[in-house]
Design a protein around this motif. Structure first.
Motif, mmCIF file in Angstrom:
data_model
loop_
_atom_site.group_PDB
_atom_site.id
_atom_site.type_symbol
_atom_site.label_atom_id
_atom_site.label_comp_id
_atom_site.label_asym_id
_atom_site.label_seq_id
_atom_site.Cartn_x
_atom_site.Cartn_y
_atom_site.Cartn_z
ATOM 1 N N THR A 71 5.692 25.496 -37.522
ATOM 2 C CA THR A 71 5.942 26.145 -36.344
ATOM 3 C C THR A 71 7.621 25.132 -36.147
ATOM 4 O OG1 THR A 71 5.144 24.218 -35.219
ATOM 5 C CG2 THR A 71 4.119 26.366 -35.462
ATOM 6 N N LEU A 89 9.885 33.777 -34.806
ATOM 7 C CA LEU A 89 8.948 34.755 -34.996
ATOM 8 C C LEU A 89 9.434 36.239 -34.768
ATOM 9 C CD1 LEU A 89 5.801 33.156 -33.287
ATOM 10 C CD2 LEU A 89 6.129 33.510 -35.807
ATOM 11 N N ASN A 423 6.788 29.879 -40.146
ATOM 12 C CA ASN A 423 6.824 30.912 -39.192
ATOM 13 C C ASN A 423 7.766 31.974 -39.292
ATOM 14 O OD1 ASN A 423 8.984 29.286 -38.336
ATOM 15 N ND2 ASN A 423 7.924 28.843 -36.207
#
Length: 435
Positions: A71, A89, A423
């Motif tokens: 992340t 994302l 991600n």
């Protein structure tokens, strides 16, 4: 009274061979559990399980788990915020903490929703936070700072006025940012074809798009204090409105306030938010069973709070005590500030359904010695300690952590989400589908 939650039973989702090999573009349902590290799923599963028989409850998450993702943002911290996480994302690109759909140089990044809309897809988002909060904003807007909420609301509205909204359905909180003294967008936007609703329980009456639904001044009430089915209701309405559209659709669903409960170090609040997301997943699964050419992908933008099940060297986490807590810590603090201090201990005992020890009473009453401006924080800290100690819950921070988060996928192309991912790779796979 003990609050009862419902864990939906898992039903295997089957797809025909024709659907799996279809050359048609699939619908995309992209789900983000904000702040939802693996530990939150463990906590929710145990909270739903039978403590006496050790029968572990099946939850909607289980059959979809495919892998894990990093992340980190585009800096040297390894710990992202929701804006950088959501931008990664939504665009497949890393950026700085606080960025809404822009890169390190603050240049706009094309989002998956904008690409989908450009290619004729219907698009939408539902969120338990305000619709102009970091995650939904990063899918539909571009701004150098996540904290400019009025400006981001203006960007959303101006899309409609300019005749090019990037969304067909946008549901969540945030009414106060659109209905302002300086600018009341609710008086303006209907003239440009936007349906507006502020009543969550009247969503069934909405049958046109584009639609903006804002059901609270800011974020929706916590599930433990309000309607645990709120996210499921919004999800059901969004799918109903998007499904008849010609071609495919892309829908982002955010369980936003898992993160908020994590920031508050409030375990009962977090478990109820997980239950709200689980109920929304049931709606998604039932939709997918009827529409097999639908790809469902879920992950988290980061984890929050450094949640641990077990603390202080004790090998125990008391899920039954978690489930006996009736209110969020923030709700309890609000009530306590209105009560005489001699009523505090009795009020808290009733809310947590647990006897208050002298230690707990002393912890609580220490807040009475604080100045009025500091009393709120002191009460919050006392309740974190009391609820954590009662339940065996530990927390390491009131912020985010840099741990990996789960990835889930089901439906066409789901094999692309197996194993360990960055991600940004999640976004890149989905962007390849909508291009």
């Amino acid at each position: 009274m003990k609050r009862t939650l419902i864990a939906a039973s898992l039903v295997a989702c089957s797809f025909s061979a024709a659907a799996q090999t279809s050359t048609e573009e699939p619908n995309i349902i992209y789900i983000i559990g904000d702040g939802m590290g693996f530990e939150y799923i463990s906590a929710y599963r145990y909270a739903m399980s039978d403590l006496e028989t050790h029968t572990v409850a099946p939850i909607e998450f289980d059959a979809m788990l495919t892998g894990a993702a990093t992340t980190y943002p585009e800096d040297k911290t390894w710990v992202t915020d929701s804006a950088a996480g959501a931008t990664a994302l939504a665009t497949g690109e890393k950026t700085y903490n606080g960025a809404i759909g822009v890169d390190n140089d603050k240049h706009p990044l094309k989002t998956i929703m904008e690409m989908a809309k450009d290619n004729g897809w219907a698009t939408g988002a539902v969120s338990t936070s305000q619709v102009n909060h970091a995650t939904p904003a990063s899918f539909f807007n571009h701004h150098p700072s996540r904290y400019e909420y009025n400006e981001i609301a203006d960007l959303i509205a101006e899309q409609v006025v300019n005749g090019h909204p990037s969304f067909d359905v946008l549901l969540g909180g945030g009414r106060s940012y659109f209905e302002r003294v300086d600018k009341n967008w609710f008086e303006i936007l209907p003239d440009y074809g936007l349906a507006i609703t502020t009543d969550l329980n009247s969503l069934d009456e909405i049958d046109e798009t584009p639609v903006l639904g804002t059901f609270a001044p800011k974020g929706l009430p916590f599930a433990i204090d309000g309607d645990v089915n709120a996210l499921a209701k919004m999800t059901d309405a969004a799918l109903r409105l998007l499904e008849p559209k010609e071609g495919s659709f892309a829908l982002m669903i955010e369980g936003s306030e898992i993160d908020w409960c994590g920031h508050a170090n409030d375990i009962a609040c977090a478990v109820h938010e997980m239950d709200g997301l689980n109920r929304a997943l049931k709606v998604v699964r039932e939709f997918q069973e009827k529409h097999p050419n639908t790809l469902v992908v879920m992950t988290a933008d980061h984890s929050t709070g450094g949640l641990t099940l077990g603390r202080d060297g004790d090998y125990a986490w008391y899920s039954d005590r978690v489930m006996n807590i009736e209110s969020s810590i923030s709700s309890m603090v609000s009530d306590l500030l209105k009560l005489d201090t001699e009523k505090w201990a009795g009020y808290v005992a009733d809310k947590v359904n647990y006897d208050m020890s002298e230690e707990y009473i002393d912890e609580l009453m220490s807040a009475a010695d604080e100045d009025e401006k500091d009393r709120k924080d002191a009460l919050h800290d006392a309740l974190i300690y009391i609820t954590g100690d009662i339940t065996g819950t530990g927390w390491t921070t009131s912020g985010h952590t840099g741990v990996d988060v789960p990835v889930f996928a089901r439906g066409p192309h789901s094999e692309a989400f197996r194993g360990y991912m960055n991600n940004t790779d999640i976004a890149k796979v989905l962007i390849d589908i909508v291009k």
